[in-house]
Design a protein around this motif. Structure first.
Motif, PDB file in Angstrom:
ATOM      1  N   ASN A   1     -13.446  15.779  51.127  1.00  0.00           N
ATOM      2  CA  ASN A   1     -14.821  15.748  51.587  1.00  0.00           C
ATOM      3  C   ASN A   1     -15.093  14.449  52.350  1.00  0.00           C
ATOM      4  N   ASP A   2     -16.043  14.477  53.267  1.00  0.00           N
ATOM      5  CA  ASP A   2     -16.457  13.294  54.024  1.00  0.00           C
ATOM      6  C   ASP A   2     -17.546  12.575  53.242  1.00  0.00           C
ATOM      7  N   TYR A   3     -17.417  11.262  53.094  1.00  0.00           N
ATOM      8  CA  TYR A   3     -18.327  10.509  52.218  1.00  0.00           C
ATOM      9  C   TYR A   3     -19.241   9.587  52.996  1.00  0.00           C
ATOM     10  N   ASN A   4     -20.483   9.537  52.543  1.00  0.00           N
ATOM     11  CA  ASN A   4     -21.446   8.542  53.007  1.00  0.00           C
ATOM     12  C   ASN A   4     -21.852   7.640  51.855  1.00  0.00           C
ATOM     13  N   TYR A   5     -21.087   7.633  50.798  1.00  0.00           N
ATOM     14  CA  TYR A   5     -21.382   6.881  49.575  1.00  0.00           C
ATOM     15  C   TYR A   5     -20.060   6.421  48.969  1.00  0.00           C
ATOM     16  N   PRO A   6     -20.096   5.472  48.027  1.00  0.00           N
ATOM     17  CA  PRO A   6     -18.843   5.069  47.366  1.00  0.00           C
ATOM     18  C   PRO A   6     -18.330   6.185  46.457  1.00  0.00           C
ATOM     19  N   ALA A   7     -17.151   6.671  46.744  1.00  0.00           N
ATOM     20  CA  ALA A   7     -16.561   7.775  45.990  1.00  0.00           C
ATOM     21  C   ALA A   7     -15.740   7.216  44.828  1.00  0.00           C
ATOM     22  N   ILE A   8     -16.399   6.986  43.712  1.00  0.00           N
ATOM     23  CA  ILE A   8     -15.774   6.356  42.554  1.00  0.00           C
ATOM     24  C   ILE A   8     -14.659   7.239  41.990  1.00  0.00           C
ATOM     25  N   LEU A   9     -14.888   8.525  41.902  1.00  0.00           N
ATOM     26  CA  LEU A   9     -13.884   9.431  41.342  1.00  0.00           C
ATOM     27  C   LEU A   9     -12.633   9.503  42.206  1.00  0.00           C
ATOM     28  N   VAL A  10     -12.802   9.460  43.508  1.00  0.00           N
ATOM     29  CA  VAL A  10     -11.657   9.532  44.413  1.00  0.00           C
ATOM     30  C   VAL A  10     -10.883   8.221  44.379  1.00  0.00           C
ATOM     31  N   TYR A  11     -11.581   7.095  44.379  1.00  0.00           N
ATOM     32  CA  TYR A  11     -10.912   5.797  44.372  1.00  0.00           C
ATOM     33  C   TYR A  11     -10.176   5.551  43.057  1.00  0.00           C
ATOM     34  N   SER A  12     -10.726   6.018  41.943  1.00  0.00           N
ATOM     35  CA  SER A  12     -10.069   5.821  40.652  1.00  0.00           C
ATOM     36  C   SER A  12      -8.905   6.782  40.452  1.00  0.00           C
ATOM     37  N   GLY A  13      -8.958   7.941  41.091  1.00  0.00           N
ATOM     38  CA  GLY A  13      -7.903   8.930  40.960  1.00  0.00           C
ATOM     39  C   GLY A  13      -7.919   9.673  39.637  1.00  0.00           C
ATOM     40  N   ILE A  14      -9.006   9.560  38.895  1.00  0.00           N
ATOM     41  CA  ILE A  14      -9.059  10.184  37.571  1.00  0.00           C
ATOM     42  C   ILE A  14      -9.022  11.703  37.644  1.00  0.00           C
ATOM     43  N   THR A  15      -9.378  12.260  38.765  1.00  0.00           N
ATOM     44  CA  THR A  15      -9.303  13.716  38.889  1.00  0.00           C
ATOM     45  C   THR A  15      -7.859  14.191  38.909  1.00  0.00           C
ATOM     46  N   TYR A  16      -6.940  13.311  39.305  1.00  0.00           N
ATOM     47  CA  TYR A  16      -5.524  13.680  39.342  1.00  0.00           C
ATOM     48  C   TYR A  16      -4.805  13.292  38.054  1.00  0.00           C
ATOM     49  N   TRP A  17      -4.804  12.015  37.714  1.00  0.00           N
ATOM     50  CA  TRP A  17      -4.057  11.606  36.519  1.00  0.00           C
ATOM     51  C   TRP A  17      -4.751  12.060  35.243  1.00  0.00           C
ATOM     52  N   GLY A  18      -6.066  12.189  35.260  1.00  0.00           N
ATOM     53  CA  GLY A  18      -6.770  12.704  34.088  1.00  0.00           C
ATOM     54  C   GLY A  18      -6.444  14.163  33.830  1.00  0.00           C
ATOM     55  N   SER A  19      -6.411  14.956  34.896  1.00  0.00           N
ATOM     56  CA  SER A  19      -6.093  16.377  34.717  1.00  0.00           C
ATOM     57  C   SER A  19      -4.637  16.568  34.315  1.00  0.00           C
ATOM     58  N   CYS A  20      -3.748  15.712  34.795  1.00  0.00           N
ATOM     59  CA  CYS A  20      -2.345  15.795  34.350  1.00  0.00           C
ATOM     60  C   CYS A  20      -2.234  15.503  32.853  1.00  0.00           C
ATOM     61  N   ILE A  21      -3.001  14.539  32.375  1.00  0.00           N
ATOM     62  CA  ILE A  21      -2.997  14.228  30.946  1.00  0.00           C
ATOM     63  C   ILE A  21      -3.562  15.399  30.150  1.00  0.00           C
ATOM     64  N   PHE A  22      -4.614  16.052  30.663  1.00  0.00           N
ATOM     65  CA  PHE A  22      -5.183  17.215  29.979  1.00  0.00           C
ATOM     66  C   PHE A  22      -4.155  18.344  29.892  1.00  0.00           C
ATOM     67  N   ILE A  23      -3.411  18.576  30.972  1.00  0.00           N
ATOM     68  CA  ILE A  23      -2.410  19.636  30.995  1.00  0.00           C
ATOM     69  C   ILE A  23      -1.276  19.323  30.019  1.00  0.00           C
ATOM     70  N   ILE A  24      -0.823  18.075  29.999  1.00  0.00           N
ATOM     71  CA  ILE A  24       0.248  17.680  29.084  1.00  0.00           C
ATOM     72  C   ILE A  24      -0.212  17.816  27.634  1.00  0.00           C
ATOM     73  N   ALA A  25      -1.439  17.396  27.356  1.00  0.00           N
ATOM     74  CA  ALA A  25      -1.959  17.490  25.987  1.00  0.00           C
ATOM     75  C   ALA A  25      -2.061  18.945  25.533  1.00  0.00           C
ATOM     76  N   GLY A  26      -2.507  19.818  26.402  1.00  0.00           N
ATOM     77  CA  GLY A  26      -2.595  21.232  26.053  1.00  0.00           C
ATOM     78  C   GLY A  26      -1.228  21.851  25.833  1.00  0.00           C
ATOM     79  N   SER A  27      -0.280  21.507  26.689  1.00  0.00           N
ATOM     80  CA  SER A  27       1.075  22.044  26.538  1.00  0.00           C
ATOM     81  C   SER A  27       1.726  21.553  25.257  1.00  0.00           C
ATOM     82  N   LEU A  28       1.531  20.281  24.945  1.00  0.00           N
ATOM     83  CA  LEU A  28       2.122  19.739  23.726  1.00  0.00           C
ATOM     84  C   LEU A  28       1.451  20.291  22.478  1.00  0.00           C
ATOM     85  N   SER A  29       0.168  20.594  22.567  1.00  0.00           N
ATOM     86  CA  SER A  29      -0.521  21.214  21.430  1.00  0.00           C
ATOM     87  C   SER A  29       0.001  22.623  21.172  1.00  0.00           C
TER      88      SER A  29
END
Length: 139
Positions: free
Chosen positions: A16-44
């Motif tokens: 998406n094109d931003y006109n504001y500070p994109a905190i979620l994109v800069y932190s990358g939590i949408t990528y590494w956080g979702s990978c952790i969620f997937i790993i946790a579910g698989s291990l469970s």
């Protein structure tokens, strides 16, 4: 499943094109956080299928880490929603981003609760040193 949805919504948010500070994109939590969620579910699921103590302890550890990650994601998404809501809502990019972050938040809050519950059950299972086996004597 929630990790996969958060991942794909993070991809939409990234392109998406931003006109504001994109905190979620800069932190990358949408990528590494979702990978952790997937790993946790698989291990469970693996801990459910194979009740080996090391797998249950690994599930406990990754679910605690997943709960911490989900809590951080909820905090960052709340900040992102506040930043976006301060912008002009008539712009389509901000309106689109506001909806994406809102849906991501709807998926992340149950992930936080699920991770805490699975961690509690895994803690009970791994900390239980006494067997509940009852001996029955037949006459």
């Amino acid at each position: 499943m929630t990790g996969v949805v958060v991942f794909f919504l993070g991809v939409l948010l990234t392109i998406n094109d931003y006109n504001y500070p994109a905190i979620l994109v800069y932190s990358g939590i949408t990528y590494w956080g979702s990978c952790i969620f997937i790993i946790a579910g698989s291990l469970s699921v693996a801990a459910q299928d194979k009740l080996h103590p090391s797998v249950v302890k690994a599930s406990l550890g990754i679910n605690v880490f997943s709960a911490i990650t989900a809590g951080l994601a909820i905090l960052l998404m709340s900040i992102q929603l506040a930043v976006i809501s301060m912008m002009d809502p008539s712009l389509y990019a901000e309106y689109f981003s506001l909806r994406i972050v809102g849906v991501m938040l709807v998926f992340t809050i149950p992930q936080f609760i699920i991770s805490i519950c699975v961690s509690a059950f895994a803690c009970k299972a791994s900390c239980n040193t006494h067997s509940t086996l009852v001996n029955v004597a037949l006459n």
